[in-house]
Design a protein around this motif. Structure first.
Motif, mmCIF file in Angstrom:
data_model
loop_
_atom_site.group_PDB
_atom_site.id
_atom_site.type_symbol
_atom_site.label_atom_id
_atom_site.label_comp_id
_atom_site.label_asym_id
_atom_site.label_seq_id
_atom_site.Cartn_x
_atom_site.Cartn_y
_atom_site.Cartn_z
ATOM 1 N N SER A 1 0.732 -1.181 -0.142
ATOM 2 C CA SER A 1 -0.035 0.052 -0.119
ATOM 3 C C SER A 1 1.013 1.451 -0.113
ATOM 4 C CB SER A 1 -1.023 -0.026 1.229
ATOM 5 O OG SER A 1 -0.371 -0.122 2.446
ATOM 6 N N THR A 2 0.304 2.153 -0.521
ATOM 7 C CA THR A 2 1.254 3.777 -0.658
ATOM 8 C C THR A 2 0.883 4.443 0.515
ATOM 9 O OG1 THR A 2 1.263 5.648 -2.279
ATOM 10 C CG2 THR A 2 -1.068 4.655 -1.767
ATOM 11 N N ARG A 3 2.204 4.899 1.072
ATOM 12 C CA ARG A 3 2.198 5.633 2.359
ATOM 13 C C ARG A 3 1.696 7.006 1.988
ATOM 14 N NH1 ARG A 3 7.773 7.222 5.518
ATOM 15 N NH2 ARG A 3 6.887 8.761 7.070
ATOM 16 N N PHE A 4 1.984 7.828 0.819
ATOM 17 C CA PHE A 4 1.957 9.107 0.425
ATOM 18 C C PHE A 4 0.897 8.981 -0.884
ATOM 19 C CE2 PHE A 4 6.531 9.079 1.770
ATOM 20 C CZ PHE A 4 6.269 9.713 2.805
ATOM 21 N N SER A 5 -0.209 9.576 -0.416
ATOM 22 C CA SER A 5 -1.240 9.751 -1.724
ATOM 23 C C SER A 5 -0.531 10.959 -2.603
ATOM 24 C CB SER A 5 -2.422 9.973 -1.239
ATOM 25 O OG SER A 5 -2.993 8.955 -0.427
ATOM 26 N N ASN B 1 -7.660 15.794 -5.653
ATOM 27 C CA ASN B 1 -7.053 15.294 -6.511
ATOM 28 C C ASN B 1 -6.064 14.084 -6.394
ATOM 29 O OD1 ASN B 1 -7.703 16.559 -9.186
ATOM 30 N ND2 ASN B 1 -6.775 18.370 -8.062
ATOM 31 N N PHE B 2 -5.933 13.822 -4.683
ATOM 32 C CA PHE B 2 -4.990 12.891 -4.247
ATOM 33 C C PHE B 2 -5.728 11.484 -3.862
ATOM 34 C CE2 PHE B 2 -2.545 16.643 -4.617
ATOM 35 C CZ PHE B 2 -1.243 16.613 -4.159
ATOM 36 N N LYS B 3 -4.998 10.525 -4.536
ATOM 37 C CA LYS B 3 -5.611 9.145 -4.148
ATOM 38 C C LYS B 3 -4.561 8.009 -3.751
ATOM 39 C CE LYS B 3 -9.758 9.786 -5.608
ATOM 40 N NZ LYS B 3 -10.924 9.555 -4.783
ATOM 41 N N GLY B 4 -4.960 7.083 -2.988
ATOM 42 C CA GLY B 4 -3.941 6.157 -2.744
ATOM 43 C C GLY B 4 -4.279 4.706 -3.499
ATOM 44 N N THR B 5 -3.140 3.813 -3.647
ATOM 45 C CA THR B 5 -3.408 2.573 -4.149
ATOM 46 C C THR B 5 -3.101 1.438 -3.212
ATOM 47 O OG1 THR B 5 -1.122 2.595 -5.052
ATOM 48 C CG2 THR B 5 -3.043 3.290 -6.639
ATOM 49 N N ILE B 6 -3.675 0.242 -3.261
ATOM 50 C CA ILE B 6 -3.568 -0.902 -2.798
ATOM 51 C C ILE B 6 -3.051 -1.931 -3.825
ATOM 52 C CG2 ILE B 6 -4.286 -2.886 -1.373
ATOM 53 C CD1 ILE B 6 -6.147 -0.897 0.287
ATOM 54 N N SER B 7 -1.864 -2.438 -3.635
ATOM 55 C CA SER B 7 -1.452 -3.283 -4.885
ATOM 56 C C SER B 7 -1.449 -4.687 -4.384
ATOM 57 C CB SER B 7 0.066 -2.968 -5.349
ATOM 58 O OG SER B 7 -0.116 -1.562 -5.655
ATOM 59 N N PHE B 8 -1.664 -5.714 -5.313
ATOM 60 C CA PHE B 8 -1.585 -7.015 -5.223
ATOM 61 C C PHE B 8 -0.593 -7.659 -6.190
ATOM 62 C CE2 PHE B 8 -5.034 -6.247 -2.731
ATOM 63 C CZ PHE B 8 -5.016 -7.299 -1.605
ATOM 64 N N ILE B 9 0.366 -8.121 -6.055
ATOM 65 C CA ILE B 9 1.688 -8.667 -6.783
ATOM 66 C C ILE B 9 1.576 -10.140 -6.746
ATOM 67 C CG2 ILE B 9 4.186 -8.486 -7.023
ATOM 68 C CD1 ILE B 9 4.162 -5.775 -5.636
ATOM 69 N N SER B 10 1.457 -10.500 -7.896
ATOM 70 C CA SER B 10 1.377 -12.079 -7.689
ATOM 71 C C SER B 10 2.585 -12.933 -7.993
ATOM 72 C CB SER B 10 0.529 -12.663 -9.077
ATOM 73 O OG SER B 10 1.064 -12.077 -10.287
ATOM 74 N N VAL B 11 2.668 -13.938 -7.306
ATOM 75 C CA VAL B 11 4.070 -14.712 -7.287
ATOM 76 C C VAL B 11 3.933 -15.898 -7.990
ATOM 77 C CG1 VAL B 11 5.890 -15.501 -5.752
ATOM 78 C CG2 VAL B 11 4.777 -13.256 -5.164
ATOM 79 N N ASP B 12 4.525 -16.537 -8.822
ATOM 80 C CA ASP B 12 4.160 -17.648 -9.339
ATOM 81 C C ASP B 12 5.048 -18.797 -8.795
ATOM 82 O OD1 ASP B 12 7.050 -17.853 -10.462
ATOM 83 O OD2 ASP B 12 6.118 -17.397 -12.454
ATOM 84 N N LYS B 13 5.092 -19.863 -9.171
ATOM 85 C CA LYS B 13 5.849 -21.227 -8.391
ATOM 86 C C LYS B 13 7.099 -20.899 -8.211
ATOM 87 C CE LYS B 13 2.064 -24.427 -9.188
ATOM 88 N NZ LYS B 13 1.663 -25.767 -9.386
ATOM 89 N N GLU B 14 7.834 -20.199 -9.574
ATOM 90 C CA GLU B 14 9.357 -20.030 -9.336
ATOM 91 C C GLU B 14 9.748 -18.635 -8.888
ATOM 92 O OE1 GLU B 14 11.031 -22.436 -10.508
ATOM 93 O OE2 GLU B 14 9.453 -23.817 -10.995
ATOM 94 N N GLY B 15 8.538 -18.004 -8.367
ATOM 95 C CA GLY B 15 8.941 -16.839 -7.517
ATOM 96 C C GLY B 15 8.654 -15.455 -8.435
ATOM 97 N N ALA B 16 8.602 -15.560 -9.594
ATOM 98 C CA ALA B 16 8.473 -14.623 -10.572
ATOM 99 C C ALA B 16 7.227 -13.388 -10.298
ATOM 100 C CB ALA B 16 8.197 -14.982 -11.977
ATOM 101 N N MET B 17 7.382 -12.362 -10.155
ATOM 102 C CA MET B 17 6.619 -11.484 -9.574
ATOM 103 C C MET B 17 5.633 -10.647 -10.920
ATOM 104 S SD MET B 17 7.819 -9.939 -6.062
ATOM 105 C CE MET B 17 9.561 -9.388 -6.740
ATOM 106 N N ASP B 18 4.591 -10.056 -10.657
ATOM 107 C CA ASP B 18 3.715 -9.292 -11.725
ATOM 108 C C ASP B 18 2.779 -8.538 -10.870
ATOM 109 O OD1 ASP B 18 3.171 -8.110 -13.861
ATOM 110 O OD2 ASP B 18 1.783 -9.646 -14.572
ATOM 111 N N VAL B 19 2.597 -7.263 -11.185
ATOM 112 C CA VAL B 19 1.244 -6.376 -10.909
ATOM 113 C C VAL B 19 0.061 -6.935 -11.145
ATOM 114 C CG1 VAL B 19 0.382 -4.302 -10.129
ATOM 115 C CG2 VAL B 19 2.948 -4.556 -10.268
#
Length: 651
Positions: free
Chosen positions: A175-179, A195-213
């Protein structure tokens, strides 16, 4: 609370804090220690520590690795910072790991290491850590203790609430500290609320460890601080603290501390997956990098991405809820059963503990106070399980021992309090020296804690260690929690600023430890398999030196025909196939760093000679009795000369 009274409140806290520190600092009584401290932390020569402790390096951008109970430091893992010892960020292979949408950034502020999990238990495959400044998440391979991947997080300002994991490492949550404006644009700062917003991100992790947003959730412009995912019955949910619900943009020490309650954001990520599958996510154009290190090519690769899927709560009912939480919460921690969610309100006089089952019932009954940007705010009394009273001043973060107790760090009163789940009563407390931030119980954020110790991660160490000028060492304290009363066993210094830590039994990691890189699997494009393949190749003003190293010589060890201004790449392959025999490489006048090449690996460094002459090179890592003899020379001739490339080993 107006500014005048709030400042008076802060002064009162400071006075009480000073008294507590003075009181405990001057009256550390024998009952706080175990009686046989040295015996309980002594690890005999030839034997191993019980646990590995991984601490964040904070502003150093690294991870420190220590043994418990000894407190001995075994490794500094460079992640977001350049390290000339290992050429991390200096070698040609590692430079791509530092690429971001802002360019090459070889530093950061790393706060929260987090071990990979299977069924809610740390499994020892990887450890993840966040970069707070330029938002990134790194994955370290624990078979090699080397950074394997770094992914940038788009639409984020201050990646603090990160990188906490779901219980089977399906996702890294952040999650983002500074909007900020999303997408970022030129707007007046005074238009924060609009005008300012925050985001909560979910980063997937596959079986080999590779990440993607995988996806992001656009949320109101609060400051999102820390996170933990659910477990057991609460699996499928993740929880994030937030403060500055006032949405202030100046003098936050006052203006972001007005509300009696801020929020925990409860995200149903299983439902989020459904919405993404249904096509509910909007595609936002952006730019971010995924950088990964190929272990067989021994090279880093940077991949730029240009879009991300974003869910809007108003379009996705049931996706996210706010739980009111006193006041300016920092940590949010889920007990081993997955039922209780403890918050750490920095300015609260209690530790609020929320109930997951009550939260579900409140959602079912629509027990809402209000709705903010499509996010229902649940009633506090509908979700609270209990409040821990008298928790000290400034409670921050809680971990659990698996025996029905929570342990909470209190920053202002510099102590750890132990409290009982269910009755919410404080049963013990122990002072920390001096200002404790986070703490760590081995496995204390998992379904099955190993317990035994709690480690205090301290910010200031006045009078505790030998002085080292204006800046004192960072520190940790090892505390025995095996009995009814906590007992201080050991102080030990740490690198950087230790924000957070994870600990895991040594035997889990040791069985997966890699000893060498098989030379036959080396697919580096400039690697060689044997000494006979060593050579020097000129391509215009670029020279590639294909070099081997083995006890106790380089091949080639004499090179002529290099000219002033040439760009010389040394590609050094360590032909050793024996454990713990790295070789180093350095040339006089090298402007970046040495190389440190592991057995079976290839690493490259670039050198541009500025003056003619003869330049020695040598092995920088003591490798054998003839280490001093492991050296060579490079002849550099004037620019435009006709000295031909020659090389040899004297054979």
């Amino acid at each position: 609370m107006n500014r005048k009274y709030f400042r008076a409140f802060l002064i009162a806290i400071a006075v009480v804090s000073a008294f507590v520190i003075f009181h405990y600092g001057c009256q550390e009584s024998k009952d706080l220690t175990a009686g046989d401290e040295a015996g309980k932390v002594y690890v005999a020569p030839g034997t191993y520590d019980d646990f590995y402790l991984f601490t964040s390096g904070g502003f150093s951008g690294q991870i420190g690795v220590y043994g418990l109970p000894s407190g001995r430091m075994f490794r500094v893992i460079p992640v977001f910072s350049q390290d000339p010892e290992k050429a991390w960020g200096y070698s040609e292979e590692s430079k791509p790991m530092f690429m971001t949408s802002h360019g090459f950034i070889p530093w950061d502020d790393a706060h929260h290491p987090k071990l990979s999990q299977t069924e809610g238990i740390a499994d020892g495959r990887w450890i993840f850590i966040n970069a707070n400044n330029t938002p990134r998440v790194a994955r370290v391979d624990l078979s090699t203790f080397k950074t394997a991947e770094i992914i940038e997080i788009p639409n984020s300002g201050g990646n603090h609430g990160s990188p906490f994991l779901t219980e089977n490492t399906e996702y890294v949550v952040a999650s983002t500290r500074f909007s900020v404006p999303i997408p970022n644009k030129d707007v007046p700062i005074s238009s924060y609320k609009e005008n300012f917003k925050g985001t909560i991100s979910f980063i997937s992790v596959d079986k080999e460890g590779a990440m993607d947003v995988a996806f992001q959730i656009l949320v109101p412009g609060f400051n999102y601080d820390l996170a933990h995912a659910g477990k057991g019955p609460s699996h499928g949910w993740a929880f994030f603290t937030s403060y500055n619900t006032e949405q202030a943009n100046t003098l936050l020490e006052v203006n972001a501390s007005q509300n009696d309650k801020d929020f925990i954001a409860a995200v149903n990520w299983k439902k989020a997956e459904e919405y993404v599958t249904q096509g509910k996510a909007k595609t936002f154009s952006t730019s971010y990098f995924r950088n990964h290190f190929d272990e067989k090519k021994h090279m880093g690769f940077a991949e730029q991405k240009n879009s991300v899927k974003v869910l809007l709560p108003e379009d996705c009912p049931g996706l996210i809820y706010y739980l009111p939480t006193p006041k300016s919460p920092h940590g949010v921690d889920v007990d081993p059963t997955g039922e209780y969610i403890a918050a750490g309100g920095k300015l609260a006089s209690v530790i609020p503990v929320h109930s997951f089952s009550k939260m579900l019932k409140a959602i079912e009954n629509k027990e809402f106070e209000t709705t903010i940007d499509g996010i229902p705010v649940l009633k506090y009394e509908s979700v609270i399980a209990g409040e821990v009273t008298n928790p000290g001043l400034g409670p921050l973060h809680t971990e659990f021992d698996g025996n029905g107790y929570g342990y909470t760090s209190s920053f202002i009163s510099s102590e750890i309090v132990k409290w009982k789940i269910g009755t919410w009563e404080v049963v013990d407390r122990i002072p920390a020296y001096y200002s404790i931030g986070h703490l760590c119980v081995p496995g204390g954020d998992t379904r099955k804690p190993w317990g035994k110790y709690v480690i205090a991660l301290n910010k200031i160490t006045k009078d505790r260690y030998l002085p080292t000028g204006p800046e004192l060492t960072q520190s940790a304290q090892l505390i025995d929690i095996s009995g009814d009363k906590m007992k201080l066993l050991l102080d030990f210094p740490t690198i950087g600023e230790p924000h957070y830590a994870q600990a895991i039994p040594s035997d889990i990691l040791m069985k997966n430890s890699k000893k060498i890189y098989p030379i036959e699997e080396n697919d580096h494009p400039y690697g060689i398999k044997a000494e006979k393949d060593a050579r020097v190749v000129r391509e215009g003003n670029v020279v590639h030196v294909y070099m081997s190293t083995i006890r106790t010589h380089f091949s080639p060890d004499n090179i002529e025909g290099i000219k002033v201004g040439d760009v010389v790449y040394f590609h050094v392959t360590n032909l050793e196939q024996d454990w713990d025999i790295p070789h180093g490489f350095a040339v006089k006048g090298m402007q970046n760093s040495e190389l440190l090449i592991m057995p079976g690996a290839t690493e490259s460094i670039v050198w541009t000679p500025l003056k003619e002459g003869v330049y020695p090179f040598y092995c920088t890592d003591f490798c054998s009795a003839l280490h001093q003899e492991m050296s060579g020379y490079i002849r550099v001739s004037p620019r435009g000369s006709n000295v031909a490339i020659t090389f040899g080993t004297g054979k």
